[in-house]
Structure formats: C-alpha cells, structure tokens
Design a protein around this motif. Structure first.
Motif, PDB file in Angstrom:
ATOM      1  N   ARG A   1      -1.840   1.682  10.449  1.00  0.00           N
ATOM      2  CA  ARG A   1      -1.688   0.560   9.523  1.00  0.00           C
ATOM      3  C   ARG A   1      -0.498  -0.311   9.931  1.00  0.00           C
ATOM      4  O   ARG A   1      -0.579  -1.541   9.895  1.00  0.00           O
ATOM      5  CB  ARG A   1      -1.517   1.059   8.088  1.00  0.00           C
ATOM      6  CG  ARG A   1      -1.631  -0.077   7.056  1.00  0.00           C
ATOM      7  CD  ARG A   1      -1.499   0.444   5.635  1.00  0.00           C
ATOM      8  NE  ARG A   1      -1.807  -0.586   4.655  1.00  0.00           N
ATOM      9  CZ  ARG A   1      -3.018  -0.860   4.181  1.00  0.00           C
ATOM     10  NH1 ARG A   1      -4.062  -0.168   4.613  1.00  0.00           N
ATOM     11  NH2 ARG A   1      -3.213  -1.812   3.285  1.00  0.00           N
TER      12      ARG A   1
ATOM     13  N   ASP B   1      -7.261  -7.938   9.343  1.00  0.00           N
ATOM     14  CA  ASP B   1      -7.508  -7.337   8.037  1.00  0.00           C
ATOM     15  C   ASP B   1      -7.184  -5.847   8.133  1.00  0.00           C
ATOM     16  O   ASP B   1      -7.896  -5.086   8.774  1.00  0.00           O
ATOM     17  CB  ASP B   1      -8.971  -7.536   7.634  1.00  0.00           C
ATOM     18  CG  ASP B   1      -9.264  -6.947   6.260  1.00  0.00           C
ATOM     19  OD1 ASP B   1      -8.294  -6.554   5.572  1.00  0.00           O
ATOM     20  OD2 ASP B   1     -10.444  -6.861   5.885  1.00  0.00           O
TER      21      ASP B   1
ATOM     22  N   ALA C   1       0.847  -1.195   0.000  1.00  0.00           N
ATOM     23  CA  ALA C   1       0.000   0.000   0.000  1.00  0.00           C
ATOM     24  C   ALA C   1       0.888   1.253   0.000  1.00  0.00           C
ATOM     25  O   ALA C   1       2.032   1.216   0.460  1.00  0.00           O
ATOM     26  CB  ALA C   1      -0.903  -0.004   1.222  1.00  0.00           C
TER      27      ALA C   1
ATOM     28  N   GLU D   1      -6.764  -3.807   5.477  1.00  0.00           N
ATOM     29  CA  GLU D   1      -7.157  -3.064   4.274  1.00  0.00           C
ATOM     30  C   GLU D   1      -8.103  -1.917   4.576  1.00  0.00           C
ATOM     31  O   GLU D   1      -8.097  -0.911   3.879  1.00  0.00           O
ATOM     32  CB  GLU D   1      -7.821  -4.037   3.277  1.00  0.00           C
ATOM     33  CG  GLU D   1      -6.869  -5.061   2.686  1.00  0.00           C
ATOM     34  CD  GLU D   1      -5.758  -4.409   1.873  1.00  0.00           C
ATOM     35  OE1 GLU D   1      -6.029  -3.379   1.222  1.00  0.00           O
ATOM     36  OE2 GLU D   1      -4.632  -4.922   1.902  1.00  0.00           O
TER      37      GLU D   1
END
Length: 272
Positions: A252, A263, A236, A265
């Motif tokens: 993150r 997860d 990312a 995302e």
C-alpha cells in the motif's frame, strides 16, 4: 654466567623485535594515489531533499599488485591466524554543498593508480535526516548505508553516467506523551544497488528524498499487546506484529508513493 645468559636473551629479543618491525614495514602497501592520464574519474552528486544531509562517503580501494598481512578467524582461536591478501585502502570523503543548491558533490578517481595500482571497489553512502513532522519535530536519525560495488561482473552497468532515485518515509511511534514519540525511517521498497563498471569518467547522481507528509503512525493495540495499530497516510488502518515490520515492503505504501497516481484502495491492508 647468569649475566651473560641474560644479555644474550636480551639481544635475541631485540633482534626478533627488529625483524618483526622490518617484516611489517616490508608488507605495508604504499597508499599513495597517482591516477594516470587516462584514468577514470567519478563525480558523485547527492541531491538531498528537505531535512536530508548527506554524510561523508566511504571509499574502498583494492590493489591486485600489493599484498598485506591480514588477520582471520574461523571457528574460534584454533583456526585463526594471518595470511597475505590483497591490500585495501579506506578513505572518507566529505561532500561539498553547491552554493544555493540542494546538491552535494565530490570527485575521486576510480583508477587511482600509484605503485600499487589502486582501484575503487566500493562506495558507501548514507544521510542524516532531521524531521520537520509535528509529531517528532527536530528528531534526527541516520539512514542505513547504501553500498555501490565497482567490478566487471556480467550484469555491471557500464554507462559512465548513472542516476538513482530513492524515497523514504517516516514511521512514527505515537505516545500519549508527545515527548516520547519516536521516529523511524523506511525505504519505499527494497533496493539492491547494481554493480558499476563505467567505461569512462562520468557521474553517479543519487537523489535522496524523505516523503515527510506520508508518515505511517503506529500505536499500541489496547486489545492485544502482541500487535500494534497502524494508520496509513490516506487514513486506512491495519495491524502489525511489531513496529519493526511496519512499512517494510508494504504494497500500500509503495502504491501511495508511486510517481503516477494510482488507485490504492484495492490493495489489501496488512492484518497480522
């Protein structure tokens, strides 16, 4: 007459100097340690991950019984001087690596005793990191120091045995010239060491690990000199105002470095 006056001045100067030396010696605390039979001892164990080498530990002892003259300065020279305060004693302790192990150990007294009744009030530790990452292979840097305070505060941890695990990750500034790449370290998250007041002798186990395979890569933004482009370990991308902010309390990265897979995302990337 002049010779007599000069002689008297010299004698007075010598007497004053002698008083100063005597005064300094009088207020010099005896730093000899002599722990009592029932003294608390601490075994420090640092478990070092790949590339991590613990540095000597700095111990600060304080005496409630002995005082020493200490200089102070507030608001410039007009408010500076000396005053009598609790005596302090600093020691540097080398950690000894256990045979065929990643553990480094040292043992020292919390209640160090002696004529001044020395007690441990803080422990400061750090480590040297040698990178094995292909982009900055062999580069070294020192971590920020972590300080544990020993005192009987309301929220102090009183259990004799304490374990603390901390994870860091690399932030690598990438240049077109590989030799100009630079290495930085970030902690997974903000850590405020707890106060310690163990009820008995015990151990403090520190686990220091650098997640080398979870590096964040930073490059200049060709479209905006006031920003940098950031690439996360999972591919990312985001932007940041400067490399100094990259990876600092980054949600993150906290997610990606979690012990249990999550997860990540859905976590919004930084764009600033």
């Amino acid at each position: 007459m002049k010779k007599k006056s000069a002689f008297l001045l010299m004698m007075m100067g010598a007497l004053l100097a002698g008083c100063t030396v005597a005064s300094e010696q009088e207020h010099k605390a005896d730093r000899t340690q002599s722990p009592a039979v029932n003294a608390r001892w601490l075994t420090l164990i640092v478990k070092a991950g790949n590339g991590v080498t613990p540095q000597p530990v700095t111990l600060q002892y304080e005496s409630e019984q002995c005082k020493e003259s200490r200089s102070y300065g507030v608001g410039g020279q007009s408010q500076s001087g000396t005053t009598m305060m609790r005596a302090l004693n600093f020691e540097k302790i080398d950690l000894v690596r256990e045979p065929e192990s990643d553990a480094y150990k040292a043992r020292f007294a919390i209640d160090a005793g002696g004529s001044c009744g020395w007690k441990l009030v803080s422990l400061e530790t750090s480590f040297k990191y040698t990178s094995g990452h292909a982009l900055v292979h062999g580069q070294e840097l020192l971590s920020h120091r972590t300080t544990f305070t020993f005192r009987s505060s309301k929220n102090a941890v009183t259990t004799p045995n304490v374990r603390v695990s901390r994870i860091w990750f690399p932030v690598i500034a990438v240049d077109d010239d590989l030799a100009k790449n630079t290495l930085h370290l970030r902690a997974r998250s903000l850590f405020i060491p707890p106060d310690l007041n163990p009820s008995a002798s015990g151990s403090l186990i520190l686990e220091f690990k650098v997640a080398e395979d979870m590096a964040m890569l930073v490059r200049p933004d060709p479209q905006n000199r006031g920003r940098v482009l950031v690439t996360y370990p999972d591919g990312a991308t985001g932007t940041e105002s400067s490399i100094g902010y990259v990876g600092v309390d980054d949600e993150r990265m906290i997610c990606l470095l979690a012990e249990k897979k999550r997860d990540c995302e859905a976590i919004k990337l930084r764009e600033r």
